[in-house]
Design an enzyme around this catalytic site. Structure first.
Site, mmCIF file in Angstrom:
data_model
loop_
_atom_site.group_PDB
_atom_site.id
_atom_site.type_symbol
_atom_site.label_atom_id
_atom_site.label_comp_id
_atom_site.label_asym_id
_atom_site.label_seq_id
_atom_site.Cartn_x
_atom_site.Cartn_y
_atom_site.Cartn_z
ATOM 1 N N LYS A 54 31.734 -23.939 -19.599
ATOM 2 C CA LYS A 54 31.537 -25.262 -19.004
ATOM 3 C C LYS A 54 31.441 -25.133 -17.489
ATOM 4 O O LYS A 54 31.993 -24.203 -16.892
ATOM 5 C CB LYS A 54 32.658 -26.230 -19.396
ATOM 6 C CG LYS A 54 34.030 -25.896 -18.848
ATOM 7 C CD LYS A 54 35.050 -26.926 -19.266
ATOM 8 C CE LYS A 54 36.425 -26.627 -18.680
ATOM 9 N NZ LYS A 54 36.479 -26.739 -17.211
ATOM 10 N N LYS A 83 41.268 -25.534 -18.249
ATOM 11 C CA LYS A 83 40.562 -24.820 -17.195
ATOM 12 C C LYS A 83 40.156 -25.773 -16.071
ATOM 13 O O LYS A 83 40.018 -26.975 -16.274
ATOM 14 C CB LYS A 83 39.308 -24.128 -17.756
ATOM 15 C CG LYS A 83 39.599 -23.127 -18.868
ATOM 16 C CD LYS A 83 40.537 -22.024 -18.417
ATOM 17 C CE LYS A 83 40.802 -21.030 -19.531
ATOM 18 N NZ LYS A 83 41.831 -20.042 -19.187
ATOM 19 N N ASP A 84 39.965 -25.210 -14.890
ATOM 20 C CA ASP A 84 39.593 -26.008 -13.729
ATOM 21 C C ASP A 84 38.262 -26.714 -13.937
ATOM 22 O O ASP A 84 37.374 -26.224 -14.649
ATOM 23 C CB ASP A 84 39.490 -25.122 -12.488
ATOM 24 C CG ASP A 84 40.845 -24.594 -12.040
ATOM 25 O OD1 ASP A 84 41.859 -25.196 -12.423
ATOM 26 O OD2 ASP A 84 40.881 -23.581 -11.326
ATOM 27 N N LYS A 85 38.112 -27.849 -13.265
ATOM 28 C CA LYS A 85 36.841 -28.581 -13.316
ATOM 29 C C LYS A 85 35.813 -27.924 -12.402
ATOM 30 O O LYS A 85 34.689 -27.643 -12.811
ATOM 31 C CB LYS A 85 37.048 -30.039 -12.904
ATOM 32 C CG LYS A 85 35.742 -30.823 -12.805
ATOM 33 C CD LYS A 85 35.971 -32.260 -12.395
ATOM 34 C CE LYS A 85 34.632 -33.006 -12.284
ATOM 35 N NZ LYS A 85 34.812 -34.437 -11.907
ATOM 36 N N GLN A 178 45.957 -28.002 -8.288
ATOM 37 C CA GLN A 178 45.196 -28.656 -9.350
ATOM 38 C C GLN A 178 46.081 -29.076 -10.518
ATOM 39 O O GLN A 178 45.681 -29.889 -11.351
ATOM 40 C CB GLN A 178 44.057 -27.758 -9.841
ATOM 41 C CG GLN A 178 44.475 -26.424 -10.434
ATOM 42 C CD GLN A 178 44.522 -25.308 -9.421
ATOM 43 O OE1 GLN A 178 45.093 -25.469 -8.352
ATOM 44 N NE2 GLN A 178 43.938 -24.172 -9.755
#
Length: 452
Positions: A54, A83-85, A178
């Site tokens: 992604k 997971k991070d954006k 985050q």
């Protein structure tokens, strides 16, 4: 087949004790194994694992997109971590009620949404949060500059010093920013605290507290707090705000009241409900780590919690290996800082037997969690707590200085005719592996700040 018999005493109508014998046929163990294998094969047809790629999407956004295309619920997906954006991420996921063939069929329909699925195969069960050994990070830091007052230093030399420092001494294992969100007014840990205190209405209002920017998302949130008009807010809120829209749909059905807000929180996947609670626990851990290092420095002292090394054949969990340092062990320097752990608050952990333990008590009182059981049956929240090392070390750390020509990166040694005609800046291409739940942003911050 085998015959299995059982005998027991039973009174008849006259009060006499009689022996009753029951018998049944039981399959041999080999037959049971074959049957189990068949059952597992049937079960695996409903659990499909895949690798998800992604880009610029939150994990929940990606899952909601997949669930919509596949016709299943977001809760049918399981994964080991969020997971991070703002990254290109790869992770293993498992979806139930979907066959590998069905998942392959929809692959082309999601690629234009920043998603790609591959390595699709059948498995026997879902994934659990934390069910991974670590993460590999490949990061590019652009437009490198030395620190102010250090203009004569070589950038490559400074990076060598910084990476050697973090290899040798590690970094403080803080949860990254985050984990808590980037909001100035409300962060995820504040919502988590409200959920722990079972103040569901406050948790919903915190979720919809707007930031200062005048964009469609904040306009919709501001409108909701002013009017509690759920339908109107749904019409204003962008489709990309998946969790907020889930909550609003439940509020539209059950009302903006304590029961309705509870049902609204239950409407989002369990992994996200627990994420908010974990965010509060993580914030407490970060503050505890800072207090511990400020109070006792790098020395291991009496009352510290340490994780003893496990035997080669022993499969004991970290919680089973936690030990309270004694006075004699502290005097003998029997342990090092990298063995010290601090607890994440919960119902099944022990606290340090020194000033750090007193600090935890003060924080629990400050947050009014003295009566909190860290369990909520309605929201299916169970927070036993865990332990986290204060210091962690990156593995397989390597780096390279590259020339940055806009979107094109080339190694420092490369020479191309056109490169001289383009303005170039130096960038750092760095790669390392971290244990699960460690943050690359924190490790990178330790590297970039190095100046002593």
């Amino acid at each position: 087949k085998l015959v299995e018999t059982k005998s027991f005493l039973k009174e008849d109508h006259d009060g006499q004790q009689n022996t009753v014998i029951t018998a049944r046929f039981r399959e041999k163990s080999s037959s049971l194994k074959r049957r189990f294998s068949t059952d597992c094969q049937e079960e695996s047809n409903t659990y499909t694992a895949f690798t998800l790629r992604k880009e610029n999407l939150e994990t929940l956004e990606a899952i909601c997109c997949l669930s919509s295309v596949l016709g299943v619920l977001p809760s049918d997906f399981s994964y080991a971590g969020v997971k991070d954006k703002k990254a290109i991420t790869f992770q293993t996921m498992v979806v139930k009620k979907v066959t590998p063939m069905r998942l392959k069929e929809v692959g082309s329909r999601i690629e234009n949404k920043g998603l790609k699925v591959y390595n699709i195969r059948s498995v026997c069960q879902h994934l659990q949060l934390g069910q991974l050994k670590g993460n590999l990070f490949d990061i590019i830091v652009r437009d490198l500059k030395t620190q102010r007052g250090d203009s004569d230093a070589s950038i490559e030399g400074r990076i060598c010093e910084a990476t050697e420092n973090v290899k040798k001494n590690g970094f403080v294992n803080y949860y990254g920013p985050q984990r808590f969100g980037r909001g100035k007014h409300v962060q995820s840990n504040q919502i988590g605290l409200a959920l722990l205190k079972e103040d569901m209405v406050k948790a919903v209002k915190l979720l919809f507290t707007p930031e200062e920017d005048d964009n469609p998302v904040n306009q919709a949130k501001r409108y909701f707090l002013q009017t509690e008009d759920v339908k109107g807010t749904l019409a204003l809120l962008p489709e990309c705000k998946v969790r907020e829209r889930m909550v609003l749909r439940a509020l539209n059905r059950y009302g903006v009241n304590p029961e309705g807000c509870t049902r609204a929180w239950f409407s989002i996947p369990h992994s996200l409900r627990i994420f908010y609670v974990h965010a509060h626990c993580s914030k407490v851990w970060n503050d505890a780590a800072s207090y511990r290092l400020k109070t006792y420095g790098l020395q291991v002292v009496k009352g510290d919690l340490v994780a003893r090394e496990a035997d080669v054949d022993e499969k004991a969990s970290l919680s089973d290996r936690v030990h309270v340092v004694t006075d004699s062990e502290a005097a003998a320097k029997a342990y090092a800082l990298h063995q010290v752990v601090l607890p994440m608050i919960g119902h099944s952990i022990k606290y340090p037997g020194n000033k750090v333990g007193d600090w935890y008590d003060e924080v629990v009182s400050r947050d009014e969690l003295q009566a909190c059981t860290f369990r909520n049956s309605v929201l299916q929240l169970n927070v036993p707590g865990c332990y986290r090392h204060i210091v962690k070390y990156p593995r397989n750390l390597s780096f390279e200085i590259v020339e940055d020509h806009g979107d094109d990166l080339e190694s420092k040694g490369d020479t191309k005719e056109w490169s001289a005609a383009l303005p170039s800046k130096q960038s750092l291409k760095i790669s390392f592996v971290l244990d699960s739940s460690c943050y690359a942003t924190v490790c990178l911050r330790e590297i970039m700040k190095y100046s002593c």
